[in-house]
Structure formats: C-alpha cells, structure tokens
Design a protein around this motif. Structure first.
Motif, PDB file in Angstrom:
ATOM      1  N   ALA A   1     -15.848  -2.249  -4.027  1.00 58.58           N
ATOM      2  CA  ALA A   1     -14.746  -1.437  -3.512  1.00 58.58           C
ATOM      3  C   ALA A   1     -13.642  -1.328  -4.556  1.00 58.58           C
ATOM      4  N   ASP A   2     -13.185  -0.109  -4.798  1.00 57.91           N
ATOM      5  CA  ASP A   2     -12.118   0.130  -5.772  1.00 57.91           C
ATOM      6  C   ASP A   2     -10.770  -0.061  -5.078  1.00 57.91           C
ATOM      7  N   ILE A   3     -10.369  -1.322  -4.904  1.00 55.81           N
ATOM      8  CA  ILE A   3      -9.155  -1.658  -4.164  1.00 55.81           C
ATOM      9  C   ILE A   3      -8.252  -2.500  -5.059  1.00 55.81           C
ATOM     10  N   ASP A   4      -6.976  -2.111  -5.145  1.00 60.57           N
ATOM     11  CA  ASP A   4      -6.019  -2.905  -5.912  1.00 60.57           C
ATOM     12  C   ASP A   4      -5.896  -4.294  -5.301  1.00 60.57           C
ATOM     13  N   ALA A   5      -5.584  -5.266  -6.139  1.00 60.96           N
ATOM     14  CA  ALA A   5      -5.536  -6.659  -5.685  1.00 60.96           C
ATOM     15  C   ALA A   5      -4.549  -6.853  -4.542  1.00 60.96           C
ATOM     16  N   ASP A   6      -3.408  -6.137  -4.589  1.00 63.75           N
ATOM     17  CA  ASP A   6      -2.409  -6.338  -3.538  1.00 63.75           C
ATOM     18  C   ASP A   6      -2.768  -5.625  -2.240  1.00 63.75           C
ATOM     19  N   MET A   7      -3.889  -4.879  -2.237  1.00 64.62           N
ATOM     20  CA  MET A   7      -4.308  -4.186  -1.021  1.00 64.62           C
ATOM     21  C   MET A   7      -5.508  -4.846  -0.352  1.00 64.62           C
ATOM     22  N   VAL A   8      -6.020  -5.918  -0.935  1.00 65.52           N
ATOM     23  CA  VAL A   8      -7.170  -6.596  -0.331  1.00 65.52           C
ATOM     24  C   VAL A   8      -6.814  -7.105   1.062  1.00 65.52           C
ATOM     25  N   ALA A   9      -5.673  -7.777   1.185  1.00 67.00           N
ATOM     26  CA  ALA A   9      -5.263  -8.320   2.488  1.00 67.00           C
ATOM     27  C   ALA A   9      -5.035  -7.222   3.531  1.00 67.00           C
TER      28      ALA A   9
ATOM     29  N   GLU B   1      -2.226   1.832   9.970  1.00 67.52           N
ATOM     30  CA  GLU B   1      -0.852   1.434   9.683  1.00 67.52           C
ATOM     31  C   GLU B   1      -0.805   0.197   8.785  1.00 67.52           C
ATOM     32  N   THR B   2      -1.875  -0.601   8.788  1.00 67.70           N
ATOM     33  CA  THR B   2      -1.920  -1.765   7.895  1.00 67.70           C
ATOM     34  C   THR B   2      -1.908  -1.344   6.426  1.00 67.70           C
ATOM     35  N   LEU B   3      -2.238  -0.085   6.158  1.00 61.41           N
ATOM     36  CA  LEU B   3      -2.278   0.429   4.788  1.00 61.41           C
ATOM     37  C   LEU B   3      -1.023   1.222   4.441  1.00 61.41           C
ATOM     38  N   SER B   4      -0.019   1.182   5.302  1.00 59.71           N
ATOM     39  CA  SER B   4       1.132   2.072   5.151  1.00 59.71           C
ATOM     40  C   SER B   4       1.947   1.798   3.889  1.00 59.71           C
ATOM     41  N   ASP B   5       1.849   0.597   3.328  1.00 55.03           N
ATOM     42  CA  ASP B   5       2.583   0.343   2.087  1.00 55.03           C
ATOM     43  C   ASP B   5       2.096   1.230   0.949  1.00 55.03           C
ATOM     44  N   VAL B   6       0.848   1.688   1.048  1.00 51.53           N
ATOM     45  CA  VAL B   6       0.293   2.592   0.044  1.00 51.53           C
ATOM     46  C   VAL B   6       0.496   4.046   0.444  1.00 51.53           C
ATOM     47  N   THR B   7       0.361   4.341   1.725  1.00 54.43           N
ATOM     48  CA  THR B   7       0.338   5.727   2.182  1.00 54.43           C
ATOM     49  C   THR B   7       1.699   6.270   2.572  1.00 54.43           C
ATOM     50  N   SER B   8       2.727   5.423   2.630  1.00 53.96           N
ATOM     51  CA  SER B   8       4.032   5.864   3.115  1.00 53.96           C
ATOM     52  C   SER B   8       5.141   5.065   2.442  1.00 53.96           C
ATOM     53  N   SER B   9       6.338   5.661   2.410  1.00 51.26           N
ATOM     54  CA  SER B   9       7.522   4.961   1.899  1.00 51.26           C
ATOM     55  C   SER B   9       8.412   4.456   3.025  1.00 51.26           C
TER      56      SER B   9
ATOM     57  N   THR C   1       2.439  -2.391  -7.689  1.00 51.96           N
ATOM     58  CA  THR C   1       1.504  -1.821  -8.662  1.00 51.96           C
ATOM     59  C   THR C   1       1.574  -0.306  -8.742  1.00 51.96           C
ATOM     60  N   ARG C   2       2.303   0.335  -7.816  1.00 52.72           N
ATOM     61  CA  ARG C   2       2.322   1.793  -7.771  1.00 52.72           C
ATOM     62  C   ARG C   2       3.672   2.409  -8.109  1.00 52.72           C
ATOM     63  N   ARG C   3       4.759   1.664  -7.919  1.00 49.97           N
ATOM     64  CA  ARG C   3       6.081   2.256  -8.113  1.00 49.97           C
ATOM     65  C   ARG C   3       7.096   1.177  -8.459  1.00 49.97           C
ATOM     66  N   VAL C   4       8.148   1.630  -9.116  1.00 50.75           N
ATOM     67  CA  VAL C   4       9.284   0.768  -9.433  1.00 50.75           C
ATOM     68  C   VAL C   4      10.538   1.512  -8.997  1.00 50.75           C
ATOM     69  N   ILE C   5      11.424   0.802  -8.314  1.00 50.44           N
ATOM     70  CA  ILE C   5      12.710   1.373  -7.917  1.00 50.44           C
ATOM     71  C   ILE C   5      13.800   0.628  -8.677  1.00 50.44           C
ATOM     72  N   VAL C   6      14.670   1.388  -9.331  1.00 50.66           N
ATOM     73  CA  VAL C   6      15.693   0.772 -10.178  1.00 50.66           C
ATOM     74  C   VAL C   6      17.062   1.343  -9.845  1.00 50.66           C
ATOM     75  N   ALA C   7      18.089   0.578 -10.226  1.00 50.13           N
ATOM     76  CA  ALA C   7      19.480   1.015 -10.112  1.00 50.13           C
ATOM     77  C   ALA C   7      20.087   1.079 -11.507  1.00 50.13           C
TER      78      ALA C   7
END
Length: 542
Positions: A367-375, A428-436, A534-540
């Motif tokens: 499965a092509d799944i990022d490490a932080d998305m396994v859980a 919804e368990t995958l919402s960290d990837v699919t939504s902000s 692993t997908r985005r960075v938010i900065v100030a």
C-alpha cells in the motif's frame, strides 16, 4: 399504507446520516462549498467566484441553492451537502412515481429500493458535487417526457423545465444526452411518434425563460464568458485532454459494475433485453430508457476527460428498468445476496490489509501510504469491518424473510445503505489528509490575526471554507487560470514577488508544501513554523 410510509421514513432518516459530521473534503466539496459561501457573503448571484476569483467552469444552480443553505445554517458541512442529499432523495421519489405510472405492478417501489441502496448512488448522494443535481434534473426531464408519451402531453411542461434546471446545474450535456437518446431511439425503432408530442414552441419558451437569463447576464458582465463556457468547458473538454483526466475507453465499465452492488446481476436483463426482439411502432418507454442509459455511458467513455461521477445520470433510468424486471417476478434475486456477501468479503480483506500492513506485504500487497497515515487507515479498517458485518446481517435477514419479497428487499437494501453510510463516516478518520478542517480549528487564532494568508504553490479550497476568508495565491493558477487572466491582481504570480511582499509586512501567514518551505528557509526568508506535517507547512512572518 402505514408500513410503506414507515419504510420510506426509515430510509430517509438513514439517508441523512453523516451529512453534518464529516469534514468537507477537497477538491470538489471544498470548491463548491466555498463558491456558494462567497456568493452568500457577496450577494452577487451572477458571477461565481472561488477564492475571490471569477469561476465560470459550471453554471450556478447548485451555488444558488447552497448559498441559501449557508444563509440559513451557516458555513457548515450540513449546509454544503444539503442540496446534494435532497436531490438524491428527489431522484428516488421521481423513480418511484414514474415506475408505477409507466410499468405498473409496483415497479416504482422496486426501482426506488435498488436505486437508494446501490453503492454508487448512495455514496454520491452524500458528497457535495454537481453530478447528483444534474442527474436528478435530467431524470425529472426524461421521466416527464416519458409520461407525456403515454399519458398527458402537458407533462412536457415539466420536461422542459427540468431540462432548464439540468442545464443550469452542469451545462449542455443535460440537453445533448436526452436529445441524443431520442434521435437514437427513432433510428433504432423507426418510431417517430415521440417527436409529435414534444410541444417544442411552448417548451422552448419555458426553457429559455428559465435558463437563458443567467447566461445573458454573465456574457453582459464578462464578454469572455461565452467562449470559455461553451467552447473551452464543453467542446474542448470532450474532444481533447486539456483537463488531464485521461482514462481508457473501458474506464466506466468497472465503475458501473461495482456501483450497482448488490444489484449488478440485474443489469443485463434490465438494460440489454429491452433492445432485443421486434420493434413495433408503439412507443416503448423501456427501450428509450435502455438507449438513454447506454448513451450516457458511451458518451463519457468517448470523452477525453473522465471522472468517476460522470456516469451518474445513467443510474436512475437503469433503476427504472430494474424495477420493471423485479415487478414481473417479485422475489429477491439470489445474485443480489451473493454480491452483497462478495462486497462484505472484499471489505474484510481490505480491512485486514490496512490493519496489518506487514502481513499485507507478505501477501504481495504494497500500500502506498505515508507513514503518518498508517494509523488513520488502521482506524478506517474498523469501519470497513462494521460495514461488512451490516451487509452479512442484511443477507441473513433477507434469507429469513425471502418468502415475503418486500421484507427481504427492504432488509438487504437497508443494510447496503447502512454499509455505505458507515464507510462514508469512517472516511472521517482520513480527514487530516482530505480536509483542512482540523488545521483551521486548531490554529483559528493564528489565521484570524493574519494580515494576509498566502497559499504558496498550492491551494486547498476547504481552508477557505472553514476559515471563512480567502487566501492570496502565490505561483498557482490551475483551475483558476481563466479568472486570473481577467483579474491578474488577485494573485502573486511568482515566488520572487512573494518574497518581496512577505518582507514588507509583519502579520502574514503562509501555507506551502514542505519542499517549498525548505527552499525559502534556506534563502533566509523570516518564517516561524506554526504547523508541519508531510504534506504542508504553515508559517508566520517574524
């Protein structure tokens, strides 16, 4: 009478599950929710805007409806999905009523049961996209046309009005497909009688009165509209690969077969058999519906741009044909129970592969799944098992009640709809990837205090919706290219220009890909990390 009403109410209540509890996902849900939110805020009902930028890819009917929902309910997930969900229920009701009138013998209730419980229709009825709306309005138009052929010609008033609503939902395909089906039917059967009942003069007046004003107002406000909307978004989308949605010709076949679970076994008898045998000159609703459904699938199979939801308009007519077959032998098909069990077994296998990735690797499944998305995927596996259990329970109840057709059908249909709802809610368990949604909530203060929010080389429509404000795009155009050619000041075209803007203010925030952040940080751009994955960075700005 009480039992059918109770069953219908149960399906309606189950249909409403999850509309308010799942995060809005990108890109489609975020896009169409945000356009409607901006329309509600601005009060401009002519020019759709996405992130403040002119967006004429689609007509506005769903934006109008969703903007009204947002006015009443606020910018919530329920408001964003309400129109789609109501359209899905309307489609089921139209199929029910039309089936009874065209084919009798209770055909309508069987058609409604298979439609509302089919995997594809049930899933798309809970996602904020334009396909359910256009499919249902096309169904309204086609069903009214059919009733005008066998009953009162005045049904053509509704047929033309439905066609106008369908065009205002997604464009000219709402005319091309039913019209093409009528031409194909006449050539196939040599029956020209339907043409004499079209009521074209009054119908054209109704259609133009409803559909034309928005197109004329848009062209008056933006002279580039006609070329972009009719040429680029219709003809070029169909004949070219400009939208980069290239798929093989057979792409929709597995979607059609899987989408009709657990009723896939009825497809051949419902759609192909009506086209066989002697063709009389008496109008045949079942032949027209079969040709219409096949034309929808063929049309989009030939297109240079393909997305899974495109063939949804074929599902209501196929449901009508299935209802006709089932009314002739009202007994739950063995194939439906077998396919429900196959669906259940597939979910168990997939859940095992997600829950135990090391074991899946031993089976040769990588499965092509990022490490932080396994859980999160492991948590989703639990929902898949729950859906599988519900399907098995539905089959057992259907077997127990098989002597009573309505009870058996209802048990299996309810279990299938419930299984779809569990899978949708589990997503919804995958919402960290699919939504902000979570980021917008967790860092609301950071975003609220920002003088500008820059979106550098990327754009997440759901962030706008949950923050209730737009972002300033940097080095990004994509689907907003047309709007930015008209209003180039709505974005920053290059990273070089962004560096200057960033240096000149102190209260800004920015979101970007990690690789972009690494480049800018190496250049010494003053930034403080607020959030990173692993997908985005938010900065100030510091």
């Amino acid at each position: 009478m009480k039992r059918p009403l109770a069953i219908a109410l149960l399906f309606v209540l189950l249909w409403g599950m999850g509309l308010a509890t799942r995060s809005i996902t990108r890109p489609d849900e975020g896009r169409y929710a945000e356009i409607a939110r901006e329309m509600a805020v601005s009060g401009d009902w002519v020019t759709p805007r996405l992130n403040g930028i002119i967006y004429f890819e689609k007509p506005p009917l769903q934006y109008w409806a969703t903007a009204q929902s947002i006015d009443m309910l606020g910018p919530t997930a329920l408001a964003a999905r309400l129109w789609t969900a109501l359209m899905g229920l309307l489609g089921v009701w139209v199929v029910w009523r039309t089936g009874d009138r065209l084919f009798g013998h209770g055909s309508g209730k069987w058609a409604a049961l298979v439609l509302i419980s089919s995997l594809y229709y049930a899933a798309l009825g809970h996602i904020n996209s334009l396909d359910m709306g256009v499919s249902v309005w096309m169904t309204v138009s086609v069903c009214a046309f059919l009733r005008a052929q066998v009953e009162d010609r005045r049904w053509m008033i509704l047929a033309w009005a439905g066609a106008a609503a369908a065009v205002l939902s997604k464009g000219l395909m709402a005319l091309v497909l039913p019209g093409g089906a009528l031409i194909l039917y006449s050539l196939w059967t040599r029956d020209l009688s339907p043409w004499r009942r079209l009521d074209p003069i009054r119908g054209a007046l109704i259609f133009l009165a409803l559909a034309a004003p928005w197109f004329m107002l848009s062209e008056a406000a933006h002279p580039e509209f006609f070329h972009f909307f009719f040429i680029h978004e219709h003809f070029e989308r169909f004949i070219s690969t400009v939208h980069q949605r290239v798929e093989p010709f057979w792409y929709f076949l597995p979607i059609l077969l899987a989408g009709w679970l657990p009723w896939t076994g009825l497809l051949y008898a419902s759609v192909i058999r009506p086209l066989r045998g002697f063709h009389s000159r008496v109008f045949s609703p079942q032949r027209f519906l079969a040709l219409y459904a096949l034309l929808v699938v063929l049309f989009f199979s030939l297109s240079g741009s393909k997305l899974p939801s495109y063939i949804l308009p074929a599902f209501p007519p196929i449901a009508l044909l299935m209802g006709r077959i089932l009314a002739q032998r009202p007994r739950l098909p063995v194939s439906a129970m077998g396919l429900a069990l196959l669906w259940s077994a597939t979910l168990i296998f997939a859940a095992a592969a997600l829950r135990f990735p090391d074991l899946a690797a031993q089976w040769g499944i990588q499965a092509d799944i990022d490490a932080d998305m396994v859980a999160p995927y492991q948590h989703f596996a639990g929902w898949m098992l729950a859906a599988s259990t519900v399907l098995m329970a539905g089959v057992l109840l259907a077997l127990r009640w098989r002597a009573t057709a309505l009870k058996a059908f209802t048990a299996l249909a309810l279990s299938c709809l419930m299984a779809v709802q569990l899978l949708m809610q589990g997503s919804e368990t995958l919402s960290d990837v699919t939504s902000s949604q979570r980021i917008a909530t967790d860092y609301a203060t950071e975003f609220r205090d920002a003088s500008h929010i820059y979106s550098v080389g990327t754009y997440d429509q759901t962030l706008d919706y949950y923050l209730q404000r737009t972002v300033l795009l940097v080095a990004f155009q994509d689907e907003l290219t047309f709007g930015l050619t008209l209003e180039p000041w709505q974005s920053i075209p290059t990273l070089a220009a962004f560096r200057v803007a960033w240096q000149n203010e102190t209260g800004a925030r920015a979101i970007m890909a990690p690789a972009t952040y690494d480049v800018l940080a190496a250049e010494g751009l003053p930034m403080r990390i607020i959030f990173r994955d692993t997908r985005r960075v938010i900065v100030a700005r510091i």
